[in-house]
Design a protein around this motif. Structure first.
Motif, PDB file in Angstrom:
ATOM      1  N   THR A 124      42.711  46.208  33.824  1.00  0.00           N
ATOM      2  CA  THR A 124      42.597  45.146  32.813  1.00  0.00           C
ATOM      3  C   THR A 124      43.642  45.346  31.719  1.00  0.00           C
ATOM      4  O   THR A 124      44.273  44.385  31.266  1.00  0.00           O
ATOM      5  CB  THR A 124      41.181  45.136  32.198  1.00  0.00           C
ATOM      6  N   LYS A 180      43.552  40.563  36.212  1.00  0.00           N
ATOM      7  CA  LYS A 180      42.229  39.973  36.064  1.00  0.00           C
ATOM      8  C   LYS A 180      41.294  40.523  37.151  1.00  0.00           C
ATOM      9  O   LYS A 180      41.747  41.035  38.174  1.00  0.00           O
ATOM     10  CB  LYS A 180      42.317  38.446  36.189  1.00  0.00           C
ATOM     11  N   GLU A 181      39.986  40.391  36.933  1.00  0.00           N
ATOM     12  CA  GLU A 181      39.015  40.903  37.905  1.00  0.00           C
ATOM     13  C   GLU A 181      39.176  40.244  39.274  1.00  0.00           C
ATOM     14  O   GLU A 181      38.946  40.882  40.302  1.00  0.00           O
ATOM     15  CB  GLU A 181      37.583  40.732  37.392  1.00  0.00           C
TER      16      GLU A 181
END
Length: 640
Positions: free
Chosen positions: A151, A156-157
């Motif tokens: 992060t 991004k996830e």
């Protein structure tokens, strides 16, 4: 503990000495920079320290079982599988331990009726030992570490489960950096780690490296980054490597002060030599003064001559002039939407006044380059308008210009734009930009990115525009060239609008900062440091406002009130202890700072370095104590 030690190292290429008699030492928790102009040998020295390049003479010693991580400028992560799978590899031993713990726990759960058996007791003992080892190696937090690093490096996830082949070269370089940070080697060598990072990500990396457990050696053209991260600088210049204690700004001050001191000593000795030689010449043949002349000649013969000091400042000699002045109102953007087919950001509005130097900043991909291209009339606006003031003439520098191809020579490339200029004048302009003698005959296609950037700036300097719009002008320049460009822009009598990720450059040039976000823009009257201070204030106010909006629940029972008073007394005692700790730490810092001013310490580089390291550690500890104090103080206020 000494992790790495080098002595009398030397390296040559094609018979020419790159550097010689190099001394280099790295201890646990050290953060050092290797600096020097392009071609001085910074990367070669780092490769030698990393053990990937040989050296001719000297000794290089490493601590036993030391783990070294080396991130090159070209390194990318080419592992198979997803991002998350690749990031898990440094923790495979913990995954195995976790699996083994689960297996033992399953056995203990299924065989609780045999708790008195030797096998059960042995398994229980094994579980406790394994669990203690797992916890000691941060087994319960490694997945959180992976998410924090990814992060922080702007993934991004939804990227975590993407295949690595999906990402660009720059993103793969960031992934290589992420993997190396997670491996946590004892000695981390980073060659230009911020090259593919935006401002926000670079700031995250700075803070991460400040708390990194191992030692760090870094090469970077990002002077703001060096100022924040390193505590010592090794300067590669003129075939020597010199150590300076302190960050980059302190190094520059000390280097220039030493140069000035040596120059003064050299000039004093030259004046003394001239005086003595003149006396000898005039008096050696006179009987009455011959003895005095011979005495002075002996002094000259025994004198240890000081070499003329040199600075490795082989860099650009830039200057920008204007043909005629613009009006006070240079340009005005109103509800300006920019992009190619769809607007990139919300409408942007701002004014530019004469002699403004406005830095345009914002995250990667937000449209900064598109905005200034539109203002420079290289792209049409999608909506809104830009009004230009009287006598405005715009000169535009595009970061992509340093990547152009041409079959021309350097001389032909510049001359074709100014065909009426005499050749000697064209050569003079190129000479100011370091193209001298046979350099002007080099083919454009054989030039480096830095050389192409200098050539484009040479073209721009001849236009004499009163407004300069610059897109990442420092991208291909070494530190020396950046500093000369800064001086030229500081003394430029016109107006500057520029995009840059170089925060040090922005601090030196900008009088205003235009921050572009997805929601629009905001203009700040000040440099980058002022902008960050204002943003921190805004974030603090937002956090406070959100806290104020939280629902307040009140308990009225006796037991609840009693527990609350107990917790408050506990916090008050903790606050008092923190205040005492802060006072003690401030006293220690004061003592170290005073000790550093003592002549025997100031003149002893080793003592000075060790004390400076203690000072940096103490200051970091003080900052942490102050944060704890502020948090506890806020919690106490909430209980009032």
């Amino acid at each position: 503990m000494i992790l790495l030690q080098a002595s009398q190292l030397s390296k040559s290429f094609s018979g020419d000495t790159l550097f010689a008699d190099v001394k280099f030492e790295i201890k646990t928790h050290d953060r050092v920079a290797i600096v020097g102009r392009n071609g001085a040998g910074k990367t070669t020295l780092m490769k030698i320290l990393a053990g990937v390049e040989s050296y001719e003479n000297g000794h290089l010693m490493l601590a036993k079982n030391i783990r070294i991580g080396y991130l090159t400028q070209q390194m990318t992560l080419n592992a198979e599988g997803t991002v998350y799978e690749a990031m898990m590899k440094p923790f495979q031993h913990l995954v195995d331990m976790e699996r083994k713990l689960a297996g033992i726990a399953n056995y203990l759960g299924n065989n609780s009726s045999q708790a008195d058996s030797d096998e059960y007791k042995n398994k229980l003992t094994e579980y406790e030992k394994l669990q203690a080892a797992f916890e000691a190696q941060d087994g319960y937090t490694f997945e959180h570490k992976i998410k924090t690093v990814l992060t922080g490096l702007n993934f991004k996830e939804e990227d975590f489960n993407q295949k690595i082949d999906y990402f660009s070269g720059g993103q793969k370089t960031r992934l290589a950096l992420a993997e190396m940070l997670l491996q946590q080697p004892d000695l981390l060598l980073l060659d230009e780690p911020t090259n593919h990072l935006d401002m926000e990500t670079t700031a995250w990396l700075e803070n991460y490296l400040l708390t990194y457990k191992g030692a760090i050696i870094v090469i970077s053209h990002d002077r703001y980054f060096l100022d924040k991260v390193v505590g010592a600088v090794y300067d590669v210049a003129l075939g020597r490597v010199t150590k300076y204690v302190g960050n980059y700004s302190k190094f520059i001050a000390e280097r220039d002060a030493f140069y000035d001191k040596m120059t003064a000593e050299y000039e004093r000795q030259q004046a003394e030599i001239e005086r003595l030689e003149t006396f000898v010449q005039k008096n050696i043949t006179r009987a009455s003064t011959s003895g005095m002349a011979k005495s002075r000649r002996k002094i000259l013969e025994k004198m240890v001559r000081i070499e003329a000091p040199k600075l490795d400042d082989h860099s650009v000699n830039l200057n920008f002039n204007i043909e005629r002045e613009s009006g006070n109102d240079v340009l005005s953007a109103a509800d300006l939407e920019v992009g190619y087919t769809m607007p990139i950001t919300a409408p942007v509005s701002f004014d530019v006044k004469k002699q403004d130097a406005i830095a345009v900043i914002g995250p990667n991909g937000i449209g900064k380059t598109t905005l200034i291209k539109t203002i420079a009339k290289r792209l049409p606006a999608l909506s809104g308008e830009v009004k230009y003031g009287a006598n405005v003439s715009i000169g535009y520098y595009d970061q992509k210009q340093a990547e152009f191809s041409s079959s021309n020579t350097v001389l032909e490339e510049l001359w074709q734009y100014y065909p009426t200029m005499p050749e000697k004048d064209v050569r003079a302009v190129l000479g100011r930009f370091l193209f001298v003698q046979d350099d002007v005959k080099k083919a454009i296609n054989d030039l480096s990115g830095g050389e192409k950037a200098r050539l484009q700036l040479a073209k721009l300097s001849l236009e004499n525009n009163n407004v300069l719009i610059l897109d990442e002008p420092t991208n291909h320049l070494d530190i020396d060239a950046k500093e000369i460009l800064e001086e030229a822009l500081i003394h430029y009598p016109g107006t500057v609008l520029f995009v840059s990720h170089d925060r040090y450059f922005i601090n030196r040039i900008a009088t205003k900062v235009l921050n572009i976000t997805a929601e629009g823009s905001a203009l700040f009257l000040g440099d980058y440091t002022y902008f960050t201070e204002k943003e921190e204030e805004r974030a603090a106010h937002e956090a406070y406002d959100q806290q104020e909006q939280l629902p307040i629940t009140r308990t009225t029972s006796y037991e609840d009130n009693k527990q609350a008073r107990k917790e408050r007394r506990k916090m008050e005692r903790a606050l008092q202890q923190l205040e005492e700790d802060v006072a003690a730490k401030e006293e220690l810092i004061s003592e170290i700072e005073q000790t550093l001013t003592l002549p025997d310490v100031f003149n002893d580089s080793q003592k000075s370095y060790e004390l400076h390291q203690q000072l940096v550690t103490a200051q970091a500890q003080l900052e942490e104590l102050m944060e704890q104090w502020a948090e506890l103080e806020a919690n106490l206020e909430e209980t009032d």
